[in-house]
Design a protein around this motif. Sequence first.
Motif, PDB file in Angstrom:
ATOM      1  N   ALA A 209       0.819  -1.213   0.000  1.00  0.00           N
ATOM      2  CA  ALA A 209       0.000   0.000   0.000  1.00  0.00           C
ATOM      3  C   ALA A 209       0.857   1.269   0.000  1.00  0.00           C
ATOM      4  O   ALA A 209       0.338   2.360  -0.279  1.00  0.00           O
ATOM      5  CB  ALA A 209      -0.932   0.003   1.205  1.00  0.00           C
ATOM      6  N   GLN A 210       2.135   1.157   0.294  1.00  0.00           N
ATOM      7  CA  GLN A 210       2.985   2.342   0.369  1.00  0.00           C
ATOM      8  C   GLN A 210       3.293   2.914  -1.008  1.00  0.00           C
ATOM      9  O   GLN A 210       3.185   4.126  -1.224  1.00  0.00           O
ATOM     10  CB  GLN A 210       4.279   2.008   1.114  1.00  0.00           C
ATOM     11  CG  GLN A 210       4.066   1.609   2.559  1.00  0.00           C
ATOM     12  CD  GLN A 210       5.351   1.109   3.227  1.00  0.00           C
ATOM     13  OE1 GLN A 210       6.450   1.263   2.686  1.00  0.00           O
ATOM     14  NE2 GLN A 210       5.221   0.509   4.393  1.00  0.00           N
ATOM     15  N   ARG A 211       3.686   2.040  -1.960  1.00  0.00           N
ATOM     16  CA  ARG A 211       4.087   2.537  -3.278  1.00  0.00           C
ATOM     17  C   ARG A 211       3.440   1.761  -4.429  1.00  0.00           C
ATOM     18  O   ARG A 211       3.091   2.349  -5.455  1.00  0.00           O
ATOM     19  CB  ARG A 211       5.618   2.467  -3.415  1.00  0.00           C
ATOM     20  CG  ARG A 211       6.365   3.334  -2.428  1.00  0.00           C
ATOM     21  CD  ARG A 211       7.872   3.124  -2.539  1.00  0.00           C
ATOM     22  NE  ARG A 211       8.390   3.620  -3.794  1.00  0.00           N
ATOM     23  CZ  ARG A 211       8.832   4.859  -3.984  1.00  0.00           C
ATOM     24  NH1 ARG A 211       8.794   5.737  -3.004  1.00  0.00           N
ATOM     25  NH2 ARG A 211       9.319   5.229  -5.160  1.00  0.00           N
ATOM     26  N   ILE A 212       3.284   0.449  -4.274  1.00  0.00           N
ATOM     27  CA  ILE A 212       2.825  -0.366  -5.396  1.00  0.00           C
ATOM     28  C   ILE A 212       1.360  -0.088  -5.742  1.00  0.00           C
ATOM     29  O   ILE A 212       1.028   0.140  -6.921  1.00  0.00           O
ATOM     30  CB  ILE A 212       3.024  -1.865  -5.105  1.00  0.00           C
ATOM     31  CG1 ILE A 212       4.506  -2.168  -4.868  1.00  0.00           C
ATOM     32  CG2 ILE A 212       2.458  -2.713  -6.240  1.00  0.00           C
ATOM     33  CD1 ILE A 212       5.416  -1.820  -6.026  1.00  0.00           C
ATOM     34  N   LEU A 213       0.481  -0.094  -4.767  1.00  0.00           N
ATOM     35  CA  LEU A 213      -0.938   0.130  -5.063  1.00  0.00           C
ATOM     36  C   LEU A 213      -1.190   1.546  -5.571  1.00  0.00           C
ATOM     37  O   LEU A 213      -1.932   1.726  -6.560  1.00  0.00           O
ATOM     38  CB  LEU A 213      -1.796  -0.189  -3.842  1.00  0.00           C
ATOM     39  CG  LEU A 213      -1.743  -1.645  -3.345  1.00  0.00           C
ATOM     40  CD1 LEU A 213      -2.739  -1.856  -2.203  1.00  0.00           C
ATOM     41  CD2 LEU A 213      -2.006  -2.637  -4.471  1.00  0.00           C
ATOM     42  N   PRO A 214      -0.597   2.585  -4.975  1.00  0.00           N
ATOM     43  CA  PRO A 214      -0.785   3.925  -5.566  1.00  0.00           C
ATOM     44  C   PRO A 214      -0.237   4.028  -6.994  1.00  0.00           C
ATOM     45  O   PRO A 214      -0.846   4.684  -7.850  1.00  0.00           O
ATOM     46  CB  PRO A 214      -0.014   4.838  -4.607  1.00  0.00           C
ATOM     47  CG  PRO A 214       0.013   4.102  -3.309  1.00  0.00           C
ATOM     48  CD  PRO A 214       0.109   2.659  -3.684  1.00  0.00           C
ATOM     49  N   LEU A 215       0.889   3.364  -7.272  1.00  0.00           N
ATOM     50  CA  LEU A 215       1.448   3.404  -8.622  1.00  0.00           C
ATOM     51  C   LEU A 215       0.536   2.682  -9.609  1.00  0.00           C
ATOM     52  O   LEU A 215       0.373   3.131 -10.753  1.00  0.00           O
ATOM     53  CB  LEU A 215       2.847   2.777  -8.629  1.00  0.00           C
ATOM     54  CG  LEU A 215       3.572   2.758  -9.970  1.00  0.00           C
ATOM     55  CD1 LEU A 215       3.747   4.168 -10.526  1.00  0.00           C
ATOM     56  CD2 LEU A 215       4.930   2.052  -9.827  1.00  0.00           C
TER      57      LEU A 215
END
Length: 309
Positions: A209-215
Amino acid sequence: MHPSRRAVLAGTGLLPLALPLLGQAVTPVRAEPAALLRRAIPSSGETLPAIGIGTSRRYEVAPTPEAIAPLREAVLRFVALGGSVIDTAPSYGTAEDVLGLILAEPGLREKLFLCSKVGTPGREAGLAEIERSFKRMNTAMIDLVAVHNLIDTAMNLATLRDLKAGKRIRYVGVTVWRDSQFADLEAVMRRETLDFVQVNYALDDRVAAQRILPLAAERGIAVMVNVPFGRDRLLKAVQGRDLPPWTAEFDCASWPQFFLKYVLAHPAVTCPIPGMAKVAYVEDNLGAARGRMPDAALRARMETYVDAL
């Protein structure tokens, strides 16, 4: 103890049509479950039911009628309740062979969104592996094929795009299964045009949820989630515990639904794929794709609850 989803459905299964009139008997009707939540694939707009079946381990059985019978029942019940996404891979032992036998059921294949992977380096070897998947599952088309664990990503994606152009597959993607792969995954997501990524994400494993899902949201990539029960750690942690009363605020009837609804409540998630080898698991897990989802405050409360276990 809170009842299982199966018990909840059974308890509301028969409803009268009207009060009896002049002694005339009234035929009861069975209440159908609400429709499943659907999520869109950003690259096409096609929507999918928001819970799928993962076949790792649980579908790696001997390809015999006796071993396959409960799995066939689970798949048929899954489809009857509105499910369609089934994910497998050549590396999952006999799972593709088992699915091929189940898919022989008349009319079943066209109701499924079938996913597999390629995990062999080199163009010829990778293509040969994909061709074996077509043969093992006895299908002329696979909806999604993803590069498994980022193995020879550039070469395998080129092969998959050729197959997509030839209309043998419909979508391409990549997969990972552990946090240590996220840096490489992020680089691939920024460099390549992808329809899907598959990633590990769970209430006790929130790094994605830190970087992969927003990306994924930024790049318009659908997200399938593997190990949504935290590789079964979560289910073991709550064994013997009652659901907290506040779970009624998001229509949660079981611990599996608790963990799945947390994952589904993230707007970038398209479809978690828990293993489901029994009808009872299908009925319970699909309940997570119905009713209300936890909002941000409830998701934070769920995190606090699980972190304290």
